[in-house]
Design a protein around this motif. Structure first.
Motif, PDB file in Angstrom:
ATOM      1  N   GLU A 167       0.826  -1.211   0.000  1.00 54.78           N
ATOM      2  CA  GLU A 167       0.000   0.000   0.000  1.00 54.78           C
ATOM      3  C   GLU A 167       0.860   1.261   0.000  1.00 54.78           C
ATOM      4  OE1 GLU A 167      -3.246   2.103   3.018  1.00 54.78           O
ATOM      5  OE2 GLU A 167      -2.872  -0.059   3.172  1.00 54.78           O
ATOM      6  N   GLU A 168       1.937   1.253   0.791  1.00 52.65           N
ATOM      7  CA  GLU A 168       2.763   2.446   0.962  1.00 52.65           C
ATOM      8  C   GLU A 168       3.735   2.651  -0.186  1.00 52.65           C
ATOM      9  OE1 GLU A 168       4.768   5.774   2.285  1.00 52.65           O
ATOM     10  OE2 GLU A 168       2.804   4.985   2.851  1.00 52.65           O
ATOM     11  N   TYR A 223       0.686   0.757  10.476  1.00 53.16           N
ATOM     12  CA  TYR A 223      -0.442   0.145   9.753  1.00 53.16           C
ATOM     13  C   TYR A 223      -1.602  -0.071  10.709  1.00 53.16           C
ATOM     14  CZ  TYR A 223      -2.957  -3.857   7.591  1.00 53.16           C
ATOM     15  OH  TYR A 223      -3.891  -4.719   7.078  1.00 53.16           O
ATOM     16  N   PRO A 226      -7.443  -2.096   7.494  1.00 50.91           N
ATOM     17  CA  PRO A 226      -8.343  -1.227   6.712  1.00 50.91           C
ATOM     18  C   PRO A 226      -9.768  -1.150   7.256  1.00 50.91           C
ATOM     19  CG  PRO A 226      -7.007  -2.568   5.241  1.00 50.91           C
ATOM     20  CD  PRO A 226      -6.712  -3.045   6.638  1.00 50.91           C
TER      21      PRO A 226
END
Length: 284
Positions: A167-168, A223, A226
């Motif tokens: 994601e990053e 993190y 989500p």
């Protein structure tokens, strides 16, 4: 008659263990900003086989003025404008191709300007990354669920590490060098540098200390699952990490974050981090 013009003799060369005292003195000019490179040289003693690259020194009249970590990451250190030009020439001459150029924005941007014509365009230029610091425990109530990850939990934490990295950074760390990434995650756990909230086999929150010296350490890979974002988990969790890290690893905690990631920046600010300078990262 005019006076003689004094010429400065300059040199760029790979540093050796004999250069460690002078290099450490250079790095100590800013122990927080130069933390990553200091961690690397303390861990490897500038032995090339452990370093996985080189650290170059830029000398003027025999004095070490600037340095540059040249490995997977290209990281300029205390780099003057003349040193930046010299390092760019050396990078291109040696045909080195790192995965990123990282460091103070004021040195990374002019270095990238010299490299971009040959290397560009960058896959992901991150030109404004607040570098944030806290040197005291947070005023937020720390989340009591945060703790060090143990090796038996590797299979639980590893997918969260992969998800966060993908994601990053925008690439899957398992592509190309899966064993290397697994080894890195395992190493951080074994050092006691991996922290998380794990409930019912699910990683609610996690982060790692990516580098440390006796003076400071740097958090990475923050993190939140989500499905649980937007619930205010990150601030108290970071506060707990800061408290535990300051007690067990180093008294000052640093990190850097993308300017556009306002949710993360707010969480760090709530936990007590303050911006002291600005980084930039060029992901290649």
């Amino acid at each position: 008659m005019g006076g003689a013009v004094l010429r400065t003799t300059t040199q760029v060369r790979a540093l050796t263990p004999d250069d460690l005292p002078e290099l450490r003195a250079l790095l100590d000019r800013d122990r927080l900003v130069n933390l990553f490179v200091r961690n690397r040289i303390d861990a490897t003693g500038l032995q090339t086989r452990w370093l996985g690259g080189q650290v170059w020194g830029y000398f003027e009249d025999g004095t070490l003025v600037s340095a540059c970590h040249a490995g997977t990451n290209l990281v300029p250190v205390e780099a003057t404008p003349a040193a930046i030009e010299a390092f760019a020439e050396r990078v291109l001459a040696d045909n080195i191709r790192p995965s990123s150029v990282v460091g103070l924005r004021s040195t990374v941007l002019p270095l990238w300007e010299l490299l971009e014509p040959r290397w560009g365009p960058a896959r992901s230029p991150r030109l404004d990354q607040p570098f944030m610091v806290i040197d005291h425990d947070s005023k937020l109530r720390p989340d009591p669920r945060v703790r060090q990850v143990v090796m038996d939990e590797f299979d639980t934490i590893y997918p969260a590490c992969v998800a966060m990295f993908t994601e990053e950074v925008g690439v899957d760390p398992e592509v190309g060098n899966r064993s290397g990434y697994r080894a890195r995650v395992s190493q951080l756990i074994s050092h006691g540098w991996s922290f998380a909230i794990i409930e019912d086999g699910q990683v609610v929150f996690k982060t790692e200390v990516g580098a440390a010296t006796p003076y400071a350490c740097q958090l990475q890979g923050v993190y939140v699952h989500p499905d649980l974002r937007g619930r205010g988990i990150a601030g108290p969790a970071i506060a707990a990490v800061v408290e535990q890290v300051r007690r067990t690893i180093a008294p000052v905690v640093t990190l850097y974050v993308n300017d556009h990631n306002t949710a993360a920046r707010r969480a760090y600010e709530r936990a007590g981090f303050q911006q002291t300078t600005t980084f930039a990262s060029i992901l290649l």
